[in-house]
Design a protein around this motif. Structure first.
Motif, PDB file in Angstrom:
ATOM      1  N   THR A  70     -49.165 -84.967 -32.628  1.00  0.00           N
ATOM      2  CA  THR A  70     -47.995 -84.526 -31.877  1.00  0.00           C
ATOM      3  C   THR A  70     -47.413 -85.656 -31.032  1.00  0.00           C
ATOM      4  N   THR A  72     -46.134 -90.957 -34.451  1.00  0.00           N
ATOM      5  CA  THR A  72     -45.084 -90.151 -33.829  1.00  0.00           C
ATOM      6  C   THR A  72     -44.168 -91.101 -33.094  1.00  0.00           C
ATOM      7  N   ASP A 115     -43.065 -85.337 -34.410  1.00  0.00           N
ATOM      8  CA  ASP A 115     -44.445 -85.070 -34.784  1.00  0.00           C
ATOM      9  C   ASP A 115     -44.716 -85.630 -36.176  1.00  0.00           C
TER      10      ASP A 115
END
Length: 227
Positions: free
Chosen positions: A148, A131, A135
């Protein structure tokens, strides 16, 4: 990532869905385009859907076969993002998590909203998620993995649908999946008030954290969600 965050690397208009699909959604829709070492044609993301909620992320980048990423049993490293490993000065991960298929993810924080997860099976790194302003998502032959911007990682199997088509997702969302080119699919994420965000593959898988609902769209048009 949580759809409330915005990053400087976004190149598209963004807007954010609320936690529940049934609540009012605000402002512009999001176009999320995966970025990996694979090459594909350059279709222009659809812009005709009226935005109904905010989103602020682009998916991670993946190198994958047309049906998704390589199996965790593969013997080589498949880079799932545009990143280059764990970053300077990092010789060991910050934490390790077991994945649903028995492999593990070694997660390292590289910077602000910048994480790397190396997927390790039988002692070998077989894929990497990163990331770096967006994401990341991966379909590893039926095991879906999402990472994430906050460093949260989820893995699951099943609950998948083969596009094109319109499918129910976790959290009350729906996804309208269309094919827009070779190894290129687009998924409009739809709530009660309309399109809240868009995922698009560009020869590689992509992923999104929709306020706790993890969504992965593969370059083969398979979409899956997990809550």
């Amino acid at each position: 990532m949580n759809l409330q965050k915005r990053t400087s690397r976004q190149a598209t208009a963004e807007a954010r869905p609320v936690r529940r699909a049934g609540l009012a959604l605000a402002a512009a829709s999001l176009l999320v385009v995966g970025g990996t070492a694979c090459e594909s044609d350059g279709a222009t993301p659809a812009g005709d859907a009226a935005p109904a909620a905010s989103a602020s992320t682009e998916p991670g980048d993946q190198t994958a076969s047309p049906s998704g990423a390589r199996s965790p049993d593969a013997e080589e490293d498949v880079t799932a993002t545009s990143g280059e490993g764990d970053g300077p000065g990092k010789s060991s991960p910050d934490r390790t998590e077991k994945l649903v298929d028995g492999s593990e993810a070694r997660i390292t924080k590289v910077g602000e909203q910048h994480y790397v997860a190396k997927i390790v099976s039988k002692g070998a790194v077989v894929a990497t998620l990163e990331t770096d302003g967006h994401d990341a998502g991966l379909n590893a032959n039926g095991m879906f993995v999402a990472l994430t911007l906050g460093g949260d990682l989820a893995s699951w199997m099943g609950n998948d649908h083969q596009g094109p088509g319109t499918f129910a997702l976790e959290g009350g969302w729906k996804a309208k999946v269309t094919k827009v080119g070779e190894l290129r699919y687009r998924a409009q994420i739809i709530g009660h008030d309309g399109v809240a965000g868009t995922l698009e593959t560009d020869g590689h898988d992509t992923g999104l954290d929709a306020n706790g609902v993890y969504i992965v769209l593969s370059n083969g048009g398979v979409i899956s969600s997990h809550k």
